[in-house]
Write a protein that holds these residues in place. Structure first.
Motif, PDB file in Angstrom:
ATOM      1  N   GLY A   1       0.816  -1.194   0.037  1.00 11.06           N
ATOM      2  CA  GLY A   1       0.029   0.090   0.094  1.00 11.06           C
ATOM      3  C   GLY A   1       1.060   1.346   0.034  1.00 11.06           C
TER       4      GLY A   1
ATOM      5  N   ASP B   1       1.991  -5.271  -6.062  1.00 10.29           N
ATOM      6  CA  ASP B   1       0.945  -5.432  -5.123  1.00 10.29           C
ATOM      7  C   ASP B   1       0.169  -4.172  -4.365  1.00 10.29           C
ATOM      8  N   SER B   2       1.292  -3.101  -4.175  1.00 13.23           N
ATOM      9  CA  SER B   2       1.047  -2.100  -3.309  1.00 13.23           C
ATOM     10  C   SER B   2       0.089  -1.146  -4.232  1.00 13.23           C
TER      11      SER B   2
ATOM     12  N   ARG C   1      -1.627  -2.245  -6.550  1.00 13.28           N
ATOM     13  CA  ARG C   1      -3.091  -2.820  -6.681  1.00 13.28           C
ATOM     14  C   ARG C   1      -4.032  -2.338  -5.738  1.00 13.28           C
ATOM     15  N   VAL C   2      -3.359  -2.214  -4.282  1.00 12.98           N
ATOM     16  CA  VAL C   2      -4.131  -1.600  -3.041  1.00 12.98           C
ATOM     17  C   VAL C   2      -4.548  -0.258  -3.163  1.00 12.98           C
TER      18      VAL C   2
ATOM     19  N   ALA D   1      -7.371  -0.010  -5.572  1.00 15.54           N
ATOM     20  CA  ALA D   1      -8.721  -0.626  -4.959  1.00 15.54           C
ATOM     21  C   ALA D   1      -9.311   0.325  -4.006  1.00 15.54           C
ATOM     22  N   ARG D   2      -8.415   1.264  -3.397  1.00 14.67           N
ATOM     23  CA  ARG D   2      -8.857   2.286  -2.427  1.00 14.67           C
ATOM     24  C   ARG D   2      -9.116   3.757  -3.120  1.00 14.67           C
TER      25      ARG D   2
END
Length: 199
Positions: free
Chosen positions: A80, A135-136, A138-139, A142-143
């Motif tokens: 994130g 992955d960060s 992608r987080v 999503a937010r």
């Protein structure tokens, strides 16, 4: 046989631990396998039995350093925005320790060949870094913290490559490259939230 294997593992760990200290003392600018062997209490030939080349030992040193830094600096924060801030903090650390950047950059370039002693280390190192950074992003997506139209995977892979490229340029001419500033600018341009907690 099991006892001999255990002794061999202990000796190998002693060599790595000692080498980490010797490299750190020298600012990762230089090292001597003979000095490392002397401190461990074995011959130079004995050290070469466990690590046939300087590159093989250096790869083990970097791997140990990665593991210790992860624990000490809590680099394993969840993916994130905080993880990306941690990455920028790492870039700031690198600016203050050019020797380690030089070692990583030089050895990574040499380790492209599959037969190089450090090839497997860098393959794992970059695979982990790319996965964590992607992955960060992608987080963030999503937010709703990533600008519309930004592909998280492309942004993440590009950040890892950008950081590497900027570090090489910075090594060549530190005054011409604002390593931390350039990375912050790249990230802020992709975000819908302020990137305001960097180092």
């Amino acid at each position: 046989m099991a006892e001999g294997y255990l002794k061999g593992r202990i000796r190998r760990e002693d060599i790595i631990t000692t080498a980490v200290g010797v490299y750190a003392e020298a600012g990762y600018r230089a090292s001597s396998l003979r000095e490392i062997a002397r401190r461990v209490g074995i011959t130079h030939a004995g050290l070469l039995y466990y690590f046939p080349t300087k590159e093989a030992l250096l790869a083990a040193v970097l791997e140990r350093r990665d593991a210790e830094d992860t624990e000490r600096e809590r680099l394993s924060v969840p993916p994130g925005l905080d993880a990306l801030r941690r990455l920028i903090a790492l870039a700031g650390y690198n600016v203050r320790h050019p020797g380690i950047v030089d070692v990583y950059s030089r050895l990574a370039a040499e380790a492209v060949a599959a037969e190089h002693p450090a090839h497997d280390y860098f393959e794992r190192h970059y695979a982990t870094a790319r996965r964590y950074v992607v992955d960060s992003f992608r987080v963030l997506a999503a937010r709703g913290e990533l600008r519309e139209g930004v592909d998280p995977e492309f942004a993440g892979l590009n950040l890892v490559a950008l950081m590497d490229g900027l570090q090489v340029q910075w090594l060549s001419n530190g005054s011409a490259v604002d390593l931390v500033g350039a990375l912050r600018f790249y990230l802020q341009d992709l975000l819908t939230v302020p990137f305001d907690q960097g180092p």
